[in-house]
Design a protein around this motif. Structure first.
Motif, PDB file in Angstrom:
ATOM      1  N   ALA A 234       0.835  -1.207   0.000  1.00 45.20           N
ATOM      2  CA  ALA A 234       0.000   0.000   0.000  1.00 45.20           C
ATOM      3  C   ALA A 234       0.867   1.253   0.000  1.00 45.20           C
ATOM      4  CB  ALA A 234      -0.928  -0.006   1.209  1.00 45.20           C
ATOM      5  N   LEU A 235       1.981   1.209   0.739  1.00 38.79           N
ATOM      6  CA  LEU A 235       2.875   2.369   0.784  1.00 38.79           C
ATOM      7  C   LEU A 235       3.524   2.616  -0.572  1.00 38.79           C
ATOM      8  CD1 LEU A 235       4.431   1.649   4.286  1.00 38.79           C
ATOM      9  CD2 LEU A 235       3.241   3.752   3.669  1.00 38.79           C
ATOM     10  N   LEU A 236       3.926   1.537  -1.243  1.00 40.86           N
ATOM     11  CA  LEU A 236       4.554   1.746  -2.553  1.00 40.86           C
ATOM     12  C   LEU A 236       3.506   2.140  -3.590  1.00 40.86           C
ATOM     13  CD1 LEU A 236       4.466  -0.667  -5.010  1.00 40.86           C
ATOM     14  CD2 LEU A 236       5.539  -1.942  -3.190  1.00 40.86           C
ATOM     15  N   ASP A 237       2.285   1.664  -3.431  1.00 37.32           N
ATOM     16  CA  ASP A 237       1.208   2.106  -4.314  1.00 37.32           C
ATOM     17  C   ASP A 237       0.962   3.602  -4.131  1.00 37.32           C
ATOM     18  OD1 ASP A 237       0.887  -0.408  -5.343  1.00 37.32           O
ATOM     19  OD2 ASP A 237      -0.909  -0.912  -4.198  1.00 37.32           O
ATOM     20  N   ALA A 238       0.931   4.034  -2.863  1.00 44.60           N
ATOM     21  CA  ALA A 238       0.699   5.451  -2.572  1.00 44.60           C
ATOM     22  C   ALA A 238       1.836   6.292  -3.138  1.00 44.60           C
ATOM     23  CB  ALA A 238       0.594   5.662  -1.063  1.00 44.60           C
ATOM     24  N   TYR A 239       3.064   5.813  -2.965  1.00 47.67           N
ATOM     25  CA  TYR A 239       4.218   6.543  -3.492  1.00 47.67           C
ATOM     26  C   TYR A 239       4.102   6.676  -5.015  1.00 47.67           C
ATOM     27  CZ  TYR A 239       8.983   8.068  -4.260  1.00 47.67           C
ATOM     28  OH  TYR A 239      10.079   8.798  -4.628  1.00 47.67           O
ATOM     29  N   SER A 240       3.682   5.573  -5.660  1.00 50.97           N
ATOM     30  CA  SER A 240       3.579   5.574  -7.122  1.00 50.97           C
ATOM     31  C   SER A 240       2.460   6.497  -7.601  1.00 50.97           C
ATOM     32  CB  SER A 240       3.332   4.149  -7.628  1.00 50.97           C
ATOM     33  OG  SER A 240       4.333   3.284  -7.141  1.00 50.97           O
ATOM     34  N   ILE A 241       1.336   6.521  -6.864  1.00 53.74           N
ATOM     35  CA  ILE A 241       0.246   7.425  -7.227  1.00 53.74           C
ATOM     36  C   ILE A 241       0.707   8.870  -7.109  1.00 53.74           C
ATOM     37  CG2 ILE A 241      -2.063   8.264  -6.569  1.00 53.74           C
ATOM     38  CD1 ILE A 241      -2.695   5.414  -5.602  1.00 53.74           C
ATOM     39  N   LYS A 242       1.418   9.161  -6.002  1.00 56.53           N
ATOM     40  CA  LYS A 242       1.944  10.514  -5.796  1.00 56.53           C
ATOM     41  C   LYS A 242       2.890  10.904  -6.927  1.00 56.53           C
ATOM     42  CE  LYS A 242       3.262  12.792  -1.813  1.00 56.53           C
ATOM     43  NZ  LYS A 242       3.866  12.899  -0.489  1.00 56.53           N
ATOM     44  N   ASP A 243       3.740   9.970  -7.279  1.00 57.89           N
ATOM     45  CA  ASP A 243       4.718  10.193  -8.336  1.00 57.89           C
ATOM     46  C   ASP A 243       4.028  10.477  -9.672  1.00 57.89           C
ATOM     47  OD1 ASP A 243       7.438  10.357  -8.255  1.00 57.89           O
ATOM     48  OD2 ASP A 243       7.768   8.405  -9.197  1.00 57.89           O
ATOM     49  N   ALA A 244       2.971   9.706  -9.959  1.00 59.67           N
ATOM     50  CA  ALA A 244       2.323   9.797 -11.274  1.00 59.67           C
ATOM     51  C   ALA A 244       1.333  10.952 -11.359  1.00 59.67           C
ATOM     52  CB  ALA A 244       1.620   8.471 -11.587  1.00 59.67           C
ATOM     53  N   THR A 245       0.686  11.289 -10.229  1.00 61.92           N
ATOM     54  CA  THR A 245      -0.377  12.293 -10.306  1.00 61.92           C
ATOM     55  C   THR A 245      -0.100  13.541  -9.472  1.00 61.92           C
ATOM     56  OG1 THR A 245      -1.630  11.468  -8.416  1.00 61.92           O
ATOM     57  CG2 THR A 245      -2.070  10.417 -10.530  1.00 61.92           C
ATOM     58  N   GLY A 246       0.976  13.537  -8.698  1.00 62.37           N
ATOM     59  CA  GLY A 246       1.338  14.730  -7.942  1.00 62.37           C
ATOM     60  C   GLY A 246       0.860  14.753  -6.502  1.00 62.37           C
ATOM     61  N   GLY A 247      -0.013  13.846  -6.112  1.00 61.53           N
ATOM     62  CA  GLY A 247      -0.460  13.870  -4.722  1.00 61.53           C
ATOM     63  C   GLY A 247      -1.494  12.796  -4.450  1.00 61.53           C
ATOM     64  N   LEU A 248      -1.950  12.728  -3.191  1.00 62.11           N
ATOM     65  CA  LEU A 248      -2.951  11.729  -2.821  1.00 62.11           C
ATOM     66  C   LEU A 248      -4.284  12.388  -2.468  1.00 62.11           C
ATOM     67  CD1 LEU A 248      -0.771   9.430  -0.531  1.00 62.11           C
ATOM     68  CD2 LEU A 248      -1.689   8.826  -2.764  1.00 62.11           C
ATOM     69  N   GLU A 249      -4.205  13.570  -1.866  1.00 58.74           N
ATOM     70  CA  GLU A 249      -5.407  14.218  -1.371  1.00 58.74           C
ATOM     71  C   GLU A 249      -6.385  14.533  -2.503  1.00 58.74           C
ATOM     72  OE1 GLU A 249      -4.481  17.236   1.496  1.00 58.74           O
ATOM     73  OE2 GLU A 249      -6.621  17.713   1.680  1.00 58.74           O
ATOM     74  N   GLY A 250      -7.621  14.094  -2.323  1.00 60.02           N
ATOM     75  CA  GLY A 250      -8.657  14.393  -3.311  1.00 60.02           C
ATOM     76  C   GLY A 250      -8.619  13.508  -4.551  1.00 60.02           C
ATOM     77  N   LYS A 251      -7.610  12.637  -4.649  1.00 63.84           N
ATOM     78  CA  LYS A 251      -7.527  11.748  -5.821  1.00 63.84           C
ATOM     79  C   LYS A 251      -8.594  10.658  -5.699  1.00 63.84           C
ATOM     80  CE  LYS A 251      -4.561  13.721  -8.212  1.00 63.84           C
ATOM     81  NZ  LYS A 251      -3.730  14.516  -7.378  1.00 63.84           N
ATOM     82  N   LYS A 252      -9.127  10.271  -6.845  1.00 59.26           N
ATOM     83  CA  LYS A 252     -10.127   9.208  -6.842  1.00 59.26           C
ATOM     84  C   LYS A 252      -9.467   7.910  -7.291  1.00 59.26           C
ATOM     85  CE  LYS A 252     -14.064  12.157  -7.645  1.00 59.26           C
ATOM     86  NZ  LYS A 252     -14.970  12.742  -8.629  1.00 59.26           N
ATOM     87  N   VAL A 253      -9.432   6.953  -6.389  1.00 62.24           N
ATOM     88  CA  VAL A 253      -8.761   5.686  -6.679  1.00 62.24           C
ATOM     89  C   VAL A 253      -9.770   4.548  -6.595  1.00 62.24           C
ATOM     90  CG1 VAL A 253      -6.877   4.140  -5.998  1.00 62.24           C
ATOM     91  CG2 VAL A 253      -6.643   6.608  -5.636  1.00 62.24           C
ATOM     92  N   VAL A 254      -9.816   3.725  -7.646  1.00 59.55           N
ATOM     93  CA  VAL A 254     -10.693   2.562  -7.608  1.00 59.55           C
ATOM     94  C   VAL A 254      -9.848   1.290  -7.534  1.00 59.55           C
ATOM     95  CG1 VAL A 254     -10.934   2.437 -10.131  1.00 59.55           C
ATOM     96  CG2 VAL A 254     -12.650   1.380  -8.673  1.00 59.55           C
ATOM     97  N   LEU A 255     -10.246   0.409  -6.625  1.00 70.01           N
ATOM     98  CA  LEU A 255      -9.602  -0.902  -6.520  1.00 70.01           C
ATOM     99  C   LEU A 255     -10.537  -1.886  -7.199  1.00 70.01           C
ATOM    100  CD1 LEU A 255      -8.787  -0.365  -2.794  1.00 70.01           C
ATOM    101  CD2 LEU A 255      -7.029  -0.631  -4.535  1.00 70.01           C
ATOM    102  N   ILE A 256     -10.024  -2.612  -8.188  1.00 70.06           N
ATOM    103  CA  ILE A 256     -10.892  -3.456  -9.005  1.00 70.06           C
ATOM    104  C   ILE A 256     -10.577  -4.926  -8.803  1.00 70.06           C
ATOM    105  CG2 ILE A 256     -11.569  -4.010 -11.378  1.00 70.06           C
ATOM    106  CD1 ILE A 256     -10.631  -1.128 -12.100  1.00 70.06           C
ATOM    107  N   GLY A 257     -11.624  -5.725  -8.594  1.00 66.86           N
ATOM    108  CA  GLY A 257     -11.451  -7.174  -8.630  1.00 66.86           C
ATOM    109  C   GLY A 257     -11.763  -7.867  -7.327  1.00 66.86           C
ATOM    110  N   ASP A 258     -10.815  -8.716  -6.924  1.00 64.81           N
ATOM    111  CA  ASP A 258     -11.019  -9.611  -5.799  1.00 64.81           C
ATOM    112  C   ASP A 258     -10.760  -8.878  -4.476  1.00 64.81           C
ATOM    113  OD1 ASP A 258     -11.194 -11.682  -4.070  1.00 64.81           O
ATOM    114  OD2 ASP A 258      -9.769 -12.984  -5.097  1.00 64.81           O
TER     115      ASP A 258
END
Lengths: 169, 309
Positions: B140-164
């Motif tokens: 989860a921490l590396l996912d958060a880091y990657s989201i921050k890296d790709a989109t500039g931040g976490l706050e207010g971002k809409k993230v969907v987890l898909i599947g199982d």
């Protein structure tokens, strides 16, 4: 509290250090100046401004180095890491480390280790604004020194950038 | 400066400040990994055992690399090649290892709560590398880091987890983390793979229509179908799952915006995600793996220091 360097003295000292550095490194392309995080960054930037204004034809190569991960007291106390930015090769160049206060010498020891991980410089020199001569814990001395003072361990030296002065308390 | 916890058992126990500190420190380690010598001496006097009671490729290699980049000494243990098969209990195994002066334990176990149990009984710091269907905090921490890296931040971002979602420790850790950092979270998938009261329990959105979920989000984290943890039939076939919930090129091309595609691996190509999506420019799957080493270095570094009350 005692003022070691007031505003006027501080700027004169920074200018002198810049002149001394330039005198010894006339070809700026062969030298890399590195400010040590966190407190050496401000002083090194001011020195770099003077160097660059004295030799505007050649761009000075300047970077900042964080030594947190090279400290010898990681298990005793954790410190927050800062940014390292060295966007050029130091291989075969002269590296000048710049910090505000030289005290035990342990930060510089860590910086020497860190520098090795970026390559093999021809030479490494040390420039500090204030040299506290007593209580050195390692055989490290500055090549360029703004002000040398004799202090005891219980005293602290602080560079106050908002008031542009160096104090001893 | 230190984390508020002695162990990293789950994102549940971390404060937003802890998470920020880990992500920030990871950023500095990422710079270390670009250097000619990709190694720092920080944990020279620390010995770490990697205790893997369950199979792993990425997490295990990532942790091992992180430990080596920090100059720690490492021991690797896998249950299949050990005395576990002779009937030794978890606590006995760990105590035997610790008596050889080991400072930290990185642990993966198929039983949820196994690292929490160990934390109560041993003095070493424990890093949870995945426990059953509970948490996988470093993912989860590396996912958060990657989201921050790709989109500039976490706050207010809409993230969907898909599947199982039901069997995924990655999903639970991600939900905890994203909520703590102010992101909006949705889970999407077939009703059989989404726990019934998750919407109220974790205060997140639930969507059963993949297209609608993708239209809502900025980032889609596609999870693996965990066939090894499913002991009943939850969907009729992999082919049918792919038709209803597989992320395909066609679906993405039909959206009005570009979204970021993530996957924690290992990928079931052609099941939850199609190859032309996984290998496309929108996918940051390999960046996630790269960031994983830096994030794990940050976690180990921050847990290795002596604790002051």
């Amino acid at each position: 509290m005692k003022v070691i360097l007031d505003k006027q003295q501080l700027h004169l000292t920074l200018r002198r250090l810049a002149h001394q550095l330039l005198e010894d490194h006339l070809d700026l392309s062969e030298t890399i100046f590195i400010g040590l995080q966190p407190r050496g960054v401000r002083v090194s930037r001011l020195i770099m401004d003077v160097i660059q204004s004295l030799n505007p034809a050649q761009p000075a190569q300047y970077g900042v180095l964080d030594i947190t991960f090279y400290r010898d007291d990681v298990r005793e106390e954790l410190h927050k890491a800062n940014k390292t930015e060295l966007p050029f090769s130091i291989e075969g160049k002269t590296v000048v480390l710049i910090d505000d206060v030289l005290y035990t010498g342990r930060t510089i020891r860590a910086a020497l280790d860190a520098i090795q991980d970026f390559g093999r410089p021809k030479k490494i020199e040390l420039c500090v604004l204030v040299n506290r001569r007593f209580n050195r814990e390692l055989p490290i001395q500055p090549d360029y020194c703004g002000k040398a003072i004799d202090t005891i361990t219980s005293q602290k030296v602080k560079v106050e950038w908002d008031k542009e002065q160096v104090i001893l308390y | 400066m230190q984390l508020s916890t002695k162990h990293l058992l789950g994102i549940k126990d971390l404060s937003p400040e802890d998470i920020s500190l880990i992500l920030e420190t990871a950023g500095q380690f990422k710079e270390v990994l670009q250097r000619p010598v990709k190694k720092v001496p920080s944990l020279r006097d620390v010995t770490i055992v990697n205790l893997f009671y369950e199979n792993s490729t990425r997490t295990r290699i990532s942790f091992e690399l992180a430990e080596k980049r920090l100059s720690a000494d490492t021991i690797n243990f896998s249950a299949s090649a050990s005395s576990v098969s002779k009937g030794e209990t978890l606590l006995d195994t760990v105590n035997n290892i610790l008596s050889m002066k080991v400072d930290m334990v990185v642990m993966r176990h198929s039983a949820s709560g196994a690292p929490h149990f160990l934390a109560k009984h041993i003095p070493a710091a424990i890093v949870n590398a995945g426990d059953g269907i509970n948490e996988h905090p470093t993912q989860a921490l590396l996912d958060a880091y990657s989201i921050k890296d790709a989109t500039g931040g976490l706050e207010g971002k809409k993230v969907v987890l898909i599947g199982d979602i039901m069997h995924s420790r990655v999903a639970l850790s991600n939900i905890y983390l994203l909520k703590k950092m102010g992101a909006e979270v949705m889970v999407a998938g077939p009703p059989t793979l989404i726990p019934r009261h998750i919407k109220e329990a974790l205060n997140i959105e639930v969507e059963y229509n993949l297209k609608k979920a993708l239209e809502w989000c900025d980032v889609a984290n596609v999870l693996r179908i965990q066939l090894e943890r499913q002991n009943q039939v939850l969907f009729s076939s992999l082919r049918e799952y792919n038709l209803a919930y597989g992320v395909s090129r066609k679906l993405l091309d039909g959206l009005k915006k570009e979204i970021v595609i993530m996957h924690p691996g290992p990928i079931n190509r052609g099941v939850e995600i199609d190859s032309d999506v996984a290998d496309s420019g929108r996918s940051i799957i390999l960046q996630q793996v790269e960031n994983g080493v830096a994030v794990r270095m940050a976690v180990l570094y921050l847990l290795a220091g002596k604790r002051t009350a």
